[in-house]
Every structure is written in C-alpha cells, then in structure tokens.
Scaffold this motif. Structure first.
Motif, PDB file in Angstrom:
ATOM      1  N   SER A   1      62.526  49.895 -19.549  1.00 42.05           N
ATOM      2  CA  SER A   1      62.956  48.536 -19.903  1.00 42.05           C
ATOM      3  C   SER A   1      63.668  48.507 -21.256  1.00 42.05           C
ATOM      4  O   SER A   1      64.233  47.492 -21.631  1.00 42.05           O
ATOM      5  N   LYS A   2      63.581  49.595 -22.013  1.00 42.50           N
ATOM      6  CA  LYS A   2      64.082  49.672 -23.396  1.00 42.50           C
ATOM      7  C   LYS A   2      63.387  48.643 -24.303  1.00 42.50           C
ATOM      8  O   LYS A   2      63.902  48.273 -25.358  1.00 42.50           O
ATOM      9  N   GLY A   3      62.251  48.150 -23.858  1.00 39.66           N
ATOM     10  CA  GLY A   3      61.492  47.215 -24.697  1.00 39.66           C
ATOM     11  C   GLY A   3      62.007  45.792 -24.636  1.00 39.66           C
ATOM     12  O   GLY A   3      61.549  44.932 -25.375  1.00 39.66           O
ATOM     13  N   ALA A   4      62.969  45.538 -23.732  1.00 44.88           N
ATOM     14  CA  ALA A   4      63.501  44.180 -23.604  1.00 44.88           C
ATOM     15  C   ALA A   4      62.752  43.473 -22.472  1.00 44.88           C
ATOM     16  O   ALA A   4      63.166  43.517 -21.320  1.00 44.88           O
ATOM     17  N   TYR A   5      61.627  42.843 -22.814  1.00 46.68           N
ATOM     18  CA  TYR A   5      60.780  42.219 -21.787  1.00 46.68           C
ATOM     19  C   TYR A   5      61.050  40.722 -21.693  1.00 46.68           C
ATOM     20  O   TYR A   5      61.314  40.070 -22.691  1.00 46.68           O
ATOM     21  N   THR A   6      60.959  40.203 -20.461  1.00 46.72           N
ATOM     22  CA  THR A   6      60.961  38.748 -20.306  1.00 46.72           C
ATOM     23  C   THR A   6      59.621  38.362 -19.693  1.00 46.72           C
ATOM     24  O   THR A   6      59.039  39.143 -18.932  1.00 46.72           O
ATOM     25  N   ALA A   7      59.135  37.176 -20.034  1.00 50.77           N
ATOM     26  CA  ALA A   7      57.801  36.748 -19.605  1.00 50.77           C
ATOM     27  C   ALA A   7      57.646  36.763 -18.088  1.00 50.77           C
ATOM     28  O   ALA A   7      56.562  36.997 -17.570  1.00 50.77           O
ATOM     29  N   VAL A   8      58.765  36.504 -17.362  1.00 59.62           N
ATOM     30  CA  VAL A   8      58.658  36.400 -15.903  1.00 59.62           C
ATOM     31  C   VAL A   8      58.922  37.723 -15.178  1.00 59.62           C
ATOM     32  O   VAL A   8      58.755  37.809 -13.964  1.00 59.62           O
ATOM     33  N   GLY A   9      59.326  38.761 -15.921  1.00 57.79           N
ATOM     34  CA  GLY A   9      59.611  40.053 -15.292  1.00 57.79           C
ATOM     35  C   GLY A   9      58.345  40.810 -14.938  1.00 57.79           C
ATOM     36  O   GLY A   9      57.230  40.365 -15.206  1.00 57.79           O
ATOM     37  N   THR A  10      58.525  41.963 -14.287  1.00 58.50           N
ATOM     38  CA  THR A  10      57.398  42.850 -13.970  1.00 58.50           C
ATOM     39  C   THR A  10      57.788  44.254 -14.383  1.00 58.50           C
ATOM     40  O   THR A  10      58.909  44.694 -14.098  1.00 58.50           O
ATOM     41  N   TYR A  11      56.884  44.940 -15.074  1.00 59.75           N
ATOM     42  CA  TYR A  11      57.194  46.269 -15.626  1.00 59.75           C
ATOM     43  C   TYR A  11      56.070  47.246 -15.316  1.00 59.75           C
ATOM     44  O   TYR A  11      54.959  46.833 -14.963  1.00 59.75           O
ATOM     45  N   GLU A  12      56.379  48.522 -15.491  1.00 62.64           N
ATOM     46  CA  GLU A  12      55.376  49.557 -15.216  1.00 62.64           C
ATOM     47  C   GLU A  12      54.232  49.483 -16.227  1.00 62.64           C
ATOM     48  O   GLU A  12      54.481  49.363 -17.434  1.00 62.64           O
ATOM     49  N   PHE A  13      53.006  49.639 -15.749  1.00 57.57           N
ATOM     50  CA  PHE A  13      51.858  49.662 -16.660  1.00 57.57           C
ATOM     51  C   PHE A  13      51.976  50.823 -17.648  1.00 57.57           C
ATOM     52  O   PHE A  13      51.540  50.726 -18.798  1.00 57.57           O
TER      53      PHE A  13
ATOM     54  N   MET B   1      52.884  45.445 -14.092  1.00 50.07           N
ATOM     55  CA  MET B   1      52.233  44.542 -15.037  1.00 50.07           C
ATOM     56  C   MET B   1      53.208  43.424 -15.412  1.00 50.07           C
ATOM     57  O   MET B   1      54.403  43.682 -15.607  1.00 50.07           O
ATOM     58  N   LYS B   2      52.677  42.198 -15.505  1.00 57.01           N
ATOM     59  CA  LYS B   2      53.559  41.057 -15.746  1.00 57.01           C
ATOM     60  C   LYS B   2      54.138  41.053 -17.166  1.00 57.01           C
ATOM     61  O   LYS B   2      53.478  41.438 -18.137  1.00 57.01           O
ATOM     62  N   GLY B   3      55.390  40.578 -17.237  1.00 59.23           N
ATOM     63  CA  GLY B   3      56.111  40.567 -18.510  1.00 59.23           C
ATOM     64  C   GLY B   3      55.396  39.808 -19.613  1.00 59.23           C
ATOM     65  O   GLY B   3      55.470  40.168 -20.791  1.00 59.23           O
ATOM     66  N   ILE B   4      54.670  38.765 -19.229  1.00 56.91           N
ATOM     67  CA  ILE B   4      53.980  37.943 -20.232  1.00 56.91           C
ATOM     68  C   ILE B   4      52.950  38.781 -21.011  1.00 56.91           C
ATOM     69  O   ILE B   4      52.702  38.532 -22.196  1.00 56.91           O
ATOM     70  N   VAL B   5      52.404  39.799 -20.352  1.00 57.85           N
ATOM     71  CA  VAL B   5      51.438  40.670 -21.026  1.00 57.85           C
ATOM     72  C   VAL B   5      52.154  41.495 -22.109  1.00 57.85           C
ATOM     73  O   VAL B   5      51.611  41.754 -23.178  1.00 57.85           O
ATOM     74  N   PHE B   6      53.416  41.863 -21.843  1.00 52.30           N
ATOM     75  CA  PHE B   6      54.204  42.631 -22.812  1.00 52.30           C
ATOM     76  C   PHE B   6      54.713  41.740 -23.945  1.00 52.30           C
ATOM     77  O   PHE B   6      54.622  42.100 -25.114  1.00 52.30           O
ATOM     78  N   THR B   7      55.266  40.569 -23.578  1.00 46.69           N
ATOM     79  CA  THR B   7      55.860  39.719 -24.618  1.00 46.69           C
ATOM     80  C   THR B   7      54.790  39.251 -25.602  1.00 46.69           C
ATOM     81  O   THR B   7      55.006  39.253 -26.809  1.00 46.69           O
ATOM     82  N   GLU B   8      53.627  38.891 -25.074  1.00 47.89           N
ATOM     83  CA  GLU B   8      52.530  38.443 -25.954  1.00 47.89           C
ATOM     84  C   GLU B   8      52.004  39.593 -26.803  1.00 47.89           C
ATOM     85  O   GLU B   8      51.605  39.404 -27.947  1.00 47.89           O
ATOM     86  N   PHE B   9      51.972  40.786 -26.205  1.00 48.27           N
ATOM     87  CA  PHE B   9      51.477  41.950 -26.952  1.00 48.27           C
ATOM     88  C   PHE B   9      52.391  42.217 -28.154  1.00 48.27           C
ATOM     89  O   PHE B   9      51.924  42.362 -29.286  1.00 48.27           O
ATOM     90  N   LEU B  10      53.710  42.226 -27.901  1.00 49.84           N
ATOM     91  CA  LEU B  10      54.641  42.515 -29.004  1.00 49.84           C
ATOM     92  C   LEU B  10      54.620  41.393 -30.039  1.00 49.84           C
ATOM     93  O   LEU B  10      54.801  41.634 -31.234  1.00 49.84           O
ATOM     94  N   GLU B  11      54.346  40.182 -29.586  1.00 47.95           N
ATOM     95  CA  GLU B  11      54.225  39.060 -30.530  1.00 47.95           C
ATOM     96  C   GLU B  11      53.014  39.249 -31.438  1.00 47.95           C
ATOM     97  O   GLU B  11      53.081  39.012 -32.644  1.00 47.95           O
ATOM     98  N   MET B  12      51.915  39.717 -30.835  1.00 44.87           N
ATOM     99  CA  MET B  12      50.715  39.971 -31.645  1.00 44.87           C
ATOM    100  C   MET B  12      50.973  41.095 -32.649  1.00 44.87           C
ATOM    101  O   MET B  12      50.585  40.994 -33.814  1.00 44.87           O
ATOM    102  N   VAL B  13      51.643  42.153 -32.188  1.00 47.67           N
ATOM    103  CA  VAL B  13      51.943  43.286 -33.088  1.00 47.67           C
ATOM    104  C   VAL B  13      52.810  42.794 -34.248  1.00 47.67           C
ATOM    105  O   VAL B  13      52.572  43.135 -35.409  1.00 47.67           O
ATOM    106  N   GLU B  14      53.789  41.947 -33.942  1.00 50.69           N
ATOM    107  CA  GLU B  14      54.664  41.427 -35.001  1.00 50.69           C
ATOM    108  C   GLU B  14      53.868  40.596 -36.002  1.00 50.69           C
ATOM    109  O   GLU B  14      54.020  40.743 -37.218  1.00 50.69           O
ATOM    110  N   LYS B  15      52.976  39.754 -35.478  1.00 55.58           N
ATOM    111  CA  LYS B  15      52.181  38.877 -36.341  1.00 55.58           C
ATOM    112  C   LYS B  15      51.237  39.690 -37.237  1.00 55.58           C
ATOM    113  O   LYS B  15      51.085  39.413 -38.416  1.00 55.58           O
ATOM    114  N   GLU B  16      50.630  40.710 -36.653  1.00 52.76           N
ATOM    115  CA  GLU B  16      49.621  41.485 -37.399  1.00 52.76           C
ATOM    116  C   GLU B  16      50.232  42.558 -38.292  1.00 52.76           C
ATOM    117  O   GLU B  16      49.698  42.843 -39.362  1.00 52.76           O
TER     118      GLU B  16
END
Ligand code: HEM
Length: 179
Positions: free
Chosen positions: A33-45, A1-16
């Motif tokens: 990943s220890k939760g250190a995501y970059t938008a261009v990376g790829t991580y396990e679903f 799964m693309k990193g942008i899906v993770f970074t945006e998700f954590l941003e939403m959680v922070e906002k809400e």
C-alpha cells in the motif's frame, strides 16, 4: 484488515511519537500500500505486523503492549462511531459475552470482509466470564485493552487474566472477574 485499523493506528503513532516516527516505520516497511491507507480500504494484516514490529524496535515497547495501548485509543473511536452497539447493554459482562453473537455479527454486516477473531463463551456468571479467543492474528492484547475499556465505560472494574492455550497466541483463555 480494515483500513480504519491502519489509519487510526498511524494517527495514534503521530499523536504519541510525532510525524517523524510515522514516516520512519512506514519507510522501513515493504508495504504494498506504500502506507497510503484509506479508512474504507482493506489491506493485508502482514502490513500491520510490519508497522508494529518497526514501532516496537524504535520504542523498545513489546508488540503486545503496543496493541494494548492501541486498543485503549481504538475504543473511543468505536464508541463515537457505533454508539448503538454500546447503548443496548447495561453491564460489561453482558456486552463482552455478546461480541461473538451480536457485536461482531453487526460489524460483518457493515464490513463483509472484516477479519474478526472468535470469542467462545465457556462460563458466564453474574461477575465472571471465561472466554476462549481464537485468531490467526494473535491480537489478544488488543482484545484485553478493549475489555478493560468496556469496564471503564460502565464505571466498573475488573481483573482479567490471560492464559495462552497456544504459545503463539492464536488461542487464548480470558478469565474476567468483575471487582
Ligand atoms: C477487530 C469492530 C468490540 C475484540 C475488530 C475490527 C473491527 C471491529 C472493525 C477490525 C476487523 C478488520 O480489520 O478486518 C468492533 C466494534 C465493536 C467491537 C464496532 C463494538 C462496538 C469489540 C470488543 C472486543 C473486540 C468489546 C473485546 C474483546 C476484537 C479483536 C479484534 C477486533 C481482538 C482484532 C482482530 C483479531 O484478533 O483477529 N473489531 N469491535 N471487539 N475486535 Fe472488535
């Protein structure tokens, strides 16, 4: 799964829910990943699933409802980052019927390792669209949120029914009717 899906998700959680909630759901997951995501990376679903499960436990909101809410947030990012994908269309049914044949095809050119669902068009009329969603990730409620936002974008409204073909949600029929 693309990193942008993770970074945006954590941003939403922070906002809400605040930064403490972000820390909480990350610390309580066993993430390579220890939760250190970059938008261009790829991580396990499976990492996304763990984060969703932890957030669901904390908030008492179901994973489907969290994915729906996340899609409403994610749509704005898609609109900002890929305006040309949307400006080609004048009608929400036309856009949604083209996810498989055009939009996600373009996505794969940008991110060759993206893990995308398939949307098979079963029936398409002026005001109705029936599609079968298939994905091992069972993110149908993410799709549902994106579909509603697509109608919003065209100042239009729809009733969207979701029928599970497989109980685990890996195969789902969407019946979309423009109001
Ligand atoms: C996943 C891009 C429109 C349904 C994704 C992912 C990207 C993407 C980057 C994540 C892939 C990964 O993590 O490996 C886009 C772009 C769009 C668009 C750029 C429009 C400009 C839509 C629309 C729908 C949709 C309108 C409506 C149903 C989904 C679903 C997933 C997904 C359900 C989750 C993955 C799964 O279920 O297996 N998309 N998408 N997308 N997209 Fe799209």
């Amino acid at each position: 799964m693309k990193g942008i899906v993770f970074t945006e998700f954590l941003e939403m959680v922070e906002k809400e829910y605040g930064l403490e909630m972000v820390d909480d759901i990350v610390v309580n997951a066993s993430l390579a990943s220890k939760g250190a995501y970059t938008a261009v990376g790829t991580y396990e679903f499976s990492e996304m699933l763990e984060l969703l499960q932890n957030l669901s436990l904390k908030t008492k909101i179901t994973i489907d409802d969290l994915l729906f809410a996340y899609a409403l947030h994610f749509f704005n990012l898609l609109l900002n980052n890929y305006p040309s994908f949307f400006s080609k269309y004048t009608d929400p049914i036309e856009l949604l019927a083209s996810i498989e044949s055009h939009i996600h095809v373009e996505v794969l050119k940008i991110y060759p390792d993206a893990e995308l669902p398939s949307f098979e068009v079963i029936e398409k009329k002026q005001n109705t669209l029936i599609m079968i969603y298939k994905s091992s990730r069972s993110m149908h409620h993410f799709g549902l949120g994106l579909m509603y936002k697509t109608f919003d974008y065209f100042n239009s409204k729809a009733t969207i029914l979701l029928e599970k073909i497989k109980q685990n949600g890996t195969e789902v029929k969407f019946i979309i009717t423009k109001n």
